[in-house]
Design an enzyme around this catalytic site. Structure first.
Site, PDB file in Angstrom:
ATOM      1  N   SER A  50      37.494  42.413  43.580  1.00  0.00           N
ATOM      2  CA  SER A  50      38.778  41.514  43.863  1.00  0.00           C
ATOM      3  C   SER A  50      39.942  41.843  43.466  1.00  0.00           C
ATOM      4  CB  SER A  50      38.182  40.177  43.251  1.00  0.00           C
ATOM      5  OG  SER A  50      36.922  39.669  43.703  1.00  0.00           O
ATOM      6  N   ASP A 123      36.796  29.543  40.233  1.00  0.00           N
ATOM      7  CA  ASP A 123      36.626  30.460  41.210  1.00  0.00           C
ATOM      8  C   ASP A 123      36.611  30.101  42.583  1.00  0.00           C
ATOM      9  OD1 ASP A 123      36.374  32.897  42.459  1.00  0.00           O
ATOM     10  OD2 ASP A 123      34.647  33.667  41.237  1.00  0.00           O
ATOM     11  N   ARG A 125      37.379  31.924  45.364  1.00  0.00           N
ATOM     12  CA  ARG A 125      37.379  33.044  46.013  1.00  0.00           C
ATOM     13  C   ARG A 125      36.358  32.734  47.546  1.00  0.00           C
ATOM     14  NH1 ARG A 125      36.553  37.961  41.925  1.00  0.00           N
ATOM     15  NH2 ARG A 125      35.358  35.980  40.876  1.00  0.00           N
ATOM     16  N   THR A 146      28.204  45.619  40.247  1.00  0.00           N
ATOM     17  CA  THR A 146      28.692  44.606  39.683  1.00  0.00           C
ATOM     18  C   THR A 146      28.243  43.850  38.580  1.00  0.00           C
ATOM     19  OG1 THR A 146      29.304  42.263  40.747  1.00  0.00           O
ATOM     20  CG2 THR A 146      27.063  42.918  40.904  1.00  0.00           C
TER      21      THR A 146
END
Length: 191
Positions: A50, A123, A125, A146
């Site tokens: 991101s 968040d 996103r 991740t």
């Protein structure tokens, strides 16, 4: 969903040689950064990174973003795969609001508290472009780089088989310890 796609171009970098392809969704443009051998890989390593302008470009020490991007690009250059550069600054609150969140963090808020105080979710996103990139690049099985359990859940919900998770562990510093602890303790990140 209307997605514009670029052609594939060469991108030699300090990490190695890559291929890039851009994707435009509404007003946001994202990148697929592929190792030169990407098309020959059965199960590529993948990092969905991101965007963090303050970290990735300016080298902010308040986060671990630049370190994670650096780690991912070095890893992909060596082992093969893909970095999706997901351009949703500040967990998709935008640069102006991210700077406002930084100011609240300077007064003691953590990243979640700052976002909530500004009227956003912890968040915000939207990963729908990631789905389109996976589809375009014909990805069915991946090894995911991740620490974020929500990214794992989302990618698995697409029907993508994550055969391995590689942690993205980098060194902390006195400026980002609170940030990293918040991700670990409040957001469930796996370090």
């Amino acid at each position: 969903m209307n997605i514009e796609k670029s052609n594939i171009a060469n991108l030699p970098t300090k990490y190695g040689k890559f291929k890039i392809k851009a994707y435009k969704q509404d007003h946001q443009e994202h990148l697929a950064i592929m190792s030169e051998n990407f098309d020959t890989l059965d199960i590529p390593y993948v990092r969905v990174h991101s965007e963090c302008l303050t970290g990735d470009t300016l080298g902010s020490l308040k986060c671990d973003c630049q370190n994670q991007l650096d780690l991912a690009l070095k890893f992909i250059a060596k082992h093969g795969g893909l970095v999706i550069y997901h351009r949703q600054e500040g967990r998709n609150i935008g640069l102006l609001n991210k700077v406002n969140a930084y100011a609240l963090q300077d007064k003691g808020r953590n990243t979640i508290e700052a976002n909530l105080e500004l009227g956003f979710g912890e968040d915000d996103r939207d990963y729908s472009i990631v789905k389109e990139i996976f589809k375009d690049l014909n990805l069915k099985k991946i090894k995911l780089i991740t620490n974020n359990p929500k990214k794992i859940e989302y990618i698995e919900s697409l029907g993508i088989d994550i055969v391995e998770r590689i942690p993205a562990i980098t060194k902390s510093n006195k400026y980002n310890e609170h940030y990293i602890n918040t991700k670990k303790e409040k957001m469930g990140h796996m370090f």
